[in-house]
Design a protein around this motif. Structure first.
Motif, PDB file in Angstrom:
ATOM      1  N   LYS A   1     -18.360   8.276  -5.133  1.00 15.55           N
ATOM      2  CA  LYS A   1     -18.626   8.167  -3.581  1.00 15.55           C
ATOM      3  C   LYS A   1     -17.643   6.574  -3.682  1.00 15.55           C
ATOM      4  O   LYS A   1     -18.295   5.384  -3.428  1.00 15.55           O
ATOM      5  CB  LYS A   1     -19.413   8.203  -2.784  1.00 15.55           C
ATOM      6  N   THR A   2     -16.751   6.667  -2.574  1.00 19.73           N
ATOM      7  CA  THR A   2     -15.847   4.933  -2.606  1.00 19.73           C
ATOM      8  C   THR A   2     -15.331   5.638  -1.363  1.00 19.73           C
ATOM      9  O   THR A   2     -14.955   6.529  -0.544  1.00 19.73           O
ATOM     10  CB  THR A   2     -14.501   5.051  -3.762  1.00 19.73           C
ATOM     11  N   SER A   3     -14.704   4.106  -0.823  1.00 15.44           N
ATOM     12  CA  SER A   3     -14.668   4.331   0.447  1.00 15.44           C
ATOM     13  C   SER A   3     -13.282   3.027   0.735  1.00 15.44           C
ATOM     14  O   SER A   3     -12.828   2.403  -0.127  1.00 15.44           O
ATOM     15  CB  SER A   3     -14.715   3.340   1.633  1.00 15.44           C
TER      16      SER A   3
ATOM     17  N   GLN B   1      -9.596  10.365   3.726  1.00 17.05           N
ATOM     18  CA  GLN B   1     -10.795  10.338   3.496  1.00 17.05           C
ATOM     19  C   GLN B   1     -11.733  11.674   3.274  1.00 17.05           C
ATOM     20  O   GLN B   1     -12.644  11.961   2.731  1.00 17.05           O
ATOM     21  CB  GLN B   1     -11.177  10.016   4.995  1.00 17.05           C
TER      22      GLN B   1
ATOM     23  N   THR C   1     -13.814  12.219   0.080  1.00 16.52           N
ATOM     24  CA  THR C   1     -15.596  12.840  -0.310  1.00 16.52           C
ATOM     25  C   THR C   1     -15.085  14.173  -1.307  1.00 16.52           C
ATOM     26  O   THR C   1     -16.695  14.482  -1.863  1.00 16.52           O
ATOM     27  CB  THR C   1     -15.476  13.238   1.151  1.00 16.52           C
ATOM     28  N   ASP C   2     -14.852  14.732  -1.638  1.00 14.93           N
ATOM     29  CA  ASP C   2     -15.154  16.372  -2.811  1.00 14.93           C
ATOM     30  C   ASP C   2     -15.800  14.985  -4.258  1.00 14.93           C
ATOM     31  O   ASP C   2     -15.237  15.887  -4.798  1.00 14.93           O
ATOM     32  CB  ASP C   2     -13.741  16.316  -2.622  1.00 14.93           C
TER      33      ASP C   2
END
Length: 93
Positions: free
Chosen positions: A29-31, A20, A24-25
């Motif tokens: 953005k993906t999850s 995670q 974030t870098d």
């Protein structure tokens, strides 16, 4: 299989956190989806079982007398005594 499951349970939260943080870098953005860990376990567990099974079969085919002879040679016994002396310098040998 038990050790593998313990490793999975111990490593999953840590790897989830670091993945995670790593994600974030990125600019886009993906999850991670909830199915990521179960899918990786389903893929990885058979490999673990196969590797342990092959090593077990190989060990069962070996002659234990031959293995013990090579492990307990005179050279190894001398090295073991030297290590023991270094670890316990105050004991008279």
């Amino acid at each position: 299989m038990k050790v593998t499951l313990i490793g999975i349970v111990a490593a999953s939260p840590v790897s989830f956190y670091f993945m995670q943080e790593w994600l974030t870098d990125f600019a886009v953005k993906t999850s991670m989806g909830p199915g990521l860990f179960p899918v990786s376990i389903i893929i990885g567990a058979p490999f673990s079982v196969c590797i342990v099974s092959v090593q077990t079969v190989k060990a069962s085919w070996l002659n234990p007398v031959k293995s013990l002879k090579s492990e307990l040679s005179v050279k190894n016994l001398i090295n073991i005594r030297q290590i023991y002396k270094m670890a316990n310098p105050n004991i008279n040998h």
